[in-house]
Design a protein around this motif. Structure first.
Motif, PDB file in Angstrom:
ATOM      1  N   THR A   1      13.918   0.589 -14.759  1.00  0.00           N
ATOM      2  CA  THR A   1      14.542  -0.722 -14.939  1.00  0.00           C
ATOM      3  C   THR A   1      13.771  -1.858 -14.264  1.00  0.00           C
ATOM      4  O   THR A   1      14.150  -3.022 -14.409  1.00  0.00           O
ATOM      5  CB  THR A   1      15.979  -0.712 -14.384  1.00  0.00           C
ATOM      6  N   ALA A   2      12.704  -1.537 -13.541  1.00  0.00           N
ATOM      7  CA  ALA A   2      11.928  -2.581 -12.881  1.00  0.00           C
ATOM      8  C   ALA A   2      10.515  -2.073 -12.620  1.00  0.00           C
ATOM      9  O   ALA A   2      10.279  -0.864 -12.540  1.00  0.00           O
ATOM     10  CB  ALA A   2      12.578  -3.010 -11.564  1.00  0.00           C
ATOM     11  N   LEU A   3       9.584  -3.014 -12.508  1.00  0.00           N
ATOM     12  CA  LEU A   3       8.199  -2.684 -12.195  1.00  0.00           C
ATOM     13  C   LEU A   3       7.947  -2.823 -10.704  1.00  0.00           C
ATOM     14  O   LEU A   3       8.667  -3.541 -10.001  1.00  0.00           O
ATOM     15  CB  LEU A   3       7.254  -3.628 -12.944  1.00  0.00           C
ATOM     16  N   PRO A   4       6.906  -2.162 -10.197  1.00  0.00           N
ATOM     17  CA  PRO A   4       6.551  -2.334  -8.788  1.00  0.00           C
ATOM     18  C   PRO A   4       6.132  -3.775  -8.506  1.00  0.00           C
ATOM     19  O   PRO A   4       5.709  -4.507  -9.407  1.00  0.00           O
ATOM     20  CB  PRO A   4       5.361  -1.376  -8.611  1.00  0.00           C
ATOM     21  N   ASP A   5       6.240  -4.201  -7.274  1.00  0.00           N
ATOM     22  CA  ASP A   5       5.810  -5.541  -6.876  1.00  0.00           C
ATOM     23  C   ASP A   5       4.349  -5.748  -7.248  1.00  0.00           C
ATOM     24  O   ASP A   5       3.518  -4.849  -7.118  1.00  0.00           O
ATOM     25  CB  ASP A   5       5.992  -5.741  -5.371  1.00  0.00           C
ATOM     26  N   GLY A   6       4.048  -6.960  -7.689  1.00  0.00           N
ATOM     27  CA  GLY A   6       2.668  -7.299  -8.016  1.00  0.00           C
ATOM     28  C   GLY A   6       2.245  -6.926  -9.410  1.00  0.00           C
ATOM     29  O   GLY A   6       1.113  -7.194  -9.818  1.00  0.00           O
ATOM     30  N   CYS A   7       3.139  -6.314 -10.173  1.00  0.00           N
ATOM     31  CA  CYS A   7       2.826  -5.891 -11.539  1.00  0.00           C
ATOM     32  C   CYS A   7       3.402  -6.938 -12.496  1.00  0.00           C
ATOM     33  O   CYS A   7       4.614  -7.061 -12.627  1.00  0.00           O
ATOM     34  CB  CYS A   7       3.427  -4.520 -11.811  1.00  0.00           C
ATOM     35  N   ALA A   8       2.530  -7.716 -13.134  1.00  0.00           N
ATOM     36  CA  ALA A   8       3.019  -8.788 -13.997  1.00  0.00           C
ATOM     37  C   ALA A   8       2.036  -9.051 -15.122  1.00  0.00           C
ATOM     38  O   ALA A   8       0.830  -8.904 -14.958  1.00  0.00           O
ATOM     39  CB  ALA A   8       3.235 -10.065 -13.180  1.00  0.00           C
ATOM     40  N   SER A   9       2.577  -9.454 -16.267  1.00  0.00           N
ATOM     41  CA  SER A   9       1.754  -9.792 -17.418  1.00  0.00           C
ATOM     42  C   SER A   9       1.299 -11.242 -17.333  1.00  0.00           C
ATOM     43  O   SER A   9       1.989 -12.095 -16.772  1.00  0.00           O
ATOM     44  CB  SER A   9       2.547  -9.587 -18.710  1.00  0.00           C
TER      45      SER A   9
END
Length: 365
Positions: free
Chosen positions: A242-250
C-alpha cells in the motif's frame, strides 16, 4: 400519531439560490465546450492494428483533469459542501489545481492549491493565471496534511480528489470519457477497442472506464500504465502493498503515487504495465515529433504500454484497435522534460526509447 421530523434548513434561501446558479454556470460552460478529438495513428509496421489518442489537451484548462475538476465541483455543490464564501483547497501536482482554479474563479471563490515544491513552474503559472493561490510543500507526502490544515484554518473545503475522484463521475454514462470514446469509435473498422490504456493519478479515470466497459458489456480490456516508482502496479500484483519506501518517487507528474489512494479500484483493471521514467519521456518526445506539437510525460507512459500491447497482439496474430489518452500538452514541461540540461541533471536518458518509439510509429521499413 404522525411526527414531523423536518428541521430548519442549515443554509439560508439565498445560499440555495447561489448553489443553483453555481451549477447552472458549470453546466453552461460544459455546453459551450466541444468534445475532445480522437486522433487516429496508423501503424504501418503492424497492419490491422490501429492506435487512437483521445486528446484531452483541448479542454479549456489544457488537460484530462478538466473533466475531474468539473465533476468534483458539481459533487461538492450538490452535497452542499461549498457555499458562496467557501475557500476551496486541493492537494495536487498541478493539472487538477489548474482546472479547479478555473472553476473556482467562475464561481467567485478563493482557491488554494497545495502542491509539491518541485511542480513544474508553468503549471504554477497556470494556477495563478486562473486566480488560484499556491501553497508549496517540500515533502510531497505532506500535501494531504497541509490541505486539511488549511481547510481547518480558513473554514474552507478540501476537495480531496484522491478520495472522491472515483465517485464524483457518473460511470454509467452522462458524457463521461468512456462514453465519449465508444461514441467516437462507432464508425471505425474496429469500433469496440481491444484495449483502452490510461494512467492512474487518483484512479478516477481508470475506475470510470473500467466500470463503463462492464456496464455496457463490452469485450474491451483495460490496461493501466504506471510509472515504475508508483505503488499502484505493485498493489495490483500484491494487495498487501500500500506504500513505497521513502525516497521512491516518479518524475512523471500527474500519474503514479507513493501511497495507495482511495479512488484506485484495481478490480476493474485487466492489466498493468510499469514504465521507466526515461522510457516515458522518450515516447513523449517521439510522439511530439509525429504530431508536430508537444505532449506531456504521462502520455509517453501510456504510449509505452500501448507499444507492449501492440507487440503482444502482433505476436498472437490479432487485429483491432487500441485507444489511449493524450493527457495534456507539453508546454507546461518546457523547463523540465523538454529541457536537455534538466534531463542530464536528473540522469534521464531518453534517446534510445525515443528511437524505438519512432520505429513503432514510423513507416514500414
Amino acid at each position: 400519531m404522525i411526527q414531523d421530523i423536518s428541521r430548519a434548513p442549515t443554509a439560508p434561501a439565498t445560499d440555495r439560490q447561489w448553489h443553483a446558479e453555481a451549477v447552472r454556470r458549470i453546466e453552461a460552460d460544459y455546453n459551450r465546450s466541444a468534445d475532445t478529438h480522437l486522433i487516429r495513428l496508423e501503424l504501418p509496421r503492424f497492419p490491422g492494428i490501429t492506435l487512437y489518442l483521445k486528446d484531452e489537451s483541448s479542454h479549456p484548462t489544457g488537460s484530462l483533469k478538466h473533466r475531474l475538476a468539473r465533476s468534483l465541483f458539481l459533487y461538492a455543490l450538490c452535497n452542499a459542501w461549498i457555499g458562496p464564501d467557501t475557500v476551496v483547497i486541493e492537494a495536487s501536482s498541478g493539472s487538477t489545481a489548474v482546472s479547479e482554479a478555473y472553476f473556482a474563479r467562475m464561481l467567485g471563490l478563493r482557491f488554494i492549491a497545495v502542491v509539491p515544491a518541485r511542480t513544474a513552474a508553468p503549471k504554477l503559472d497556470a494556477i495563478r493565471f486562473h486566480g488560484g493561490e499556491i501553497h508549496a510543500v517540500d515533502d510531497p507526502r505532506t500535501v494531504y496534511a497541509a490541505a486539511h490544515r488549511l481547510a481547518a484554518e480558513t473554514g474552507g473545503h478540501y476537495m480531496d480528489q484522491f478520495t472522491y475522484a472515483e465517485r464524483a463521475t457518473d460511470w454509467r454514462g452522462n458524457n463521461n470519457i468512456a462514453e465519449s470514446i465508444f461514441a467516437q469509435m462507432a464508425h471505425e473498422e474496429h469500433p469496440i477497442p481491444r484495449w483502452i490504456v490510461c494512467g492512474a493519478g487518483t484512479g478516477g479515470t481508470s475506475a470510470t472506464i473500467g466500470r463503463f466497459i462492464r456496464y455496457q458489456r463490452h469485450a474491451t480490456r483495460l490496461c493501466v500504465a504506471d510509472p515504475v516508482n508508483s505503488v499502484f502496479h505493485r498493489h495490483f500484483a500484491d494487495r498487501g502493498v500500500t506504500a513505497l519506501p521513502d525516497g521512491c518517487a516518479s518524475r512523471v507528474e500527474g500519474i503514479g503515487r507513493a501511497q495507495l489512494e482511495p479512488s484506485f479500484v484495481p478490480s476493474v483493471i485487466d492489466r498493468m504495465i510499469a514504465v521507466e521514467d526515461a522510457d516515458s519521456l522518450g515516447a513523449m518526445r517521439a510522439l511530439s515529433d509525429v504530431l508536430g506539437r508537444t505532449v506531456g510525460g504521462s502520455t509517453g507512459t501510456n504510449l509505452q504500454a500501448c507499444a507492449r500491447i501492440v507487440a503482444d497482439m502482433a505476436a498472437a496474430g490479432e487485429t483491432g484497435s487500441i485507444v489511449t489518452l493524450l493527457c495534456d500538452g507539453g508546454d507546461r514541461y518546457a523547463c523540465t522534460y523538454y529541457d536537455d540540461n534538466w534531463c542530464r541533471e536528473h540522469e534521464v536518458v531518453w534517446d534510445e526509447a525515443a528511437r524505438a518509439m519512432r520505429t513503432l510509429l514510423g513507416p514500414r521499413g
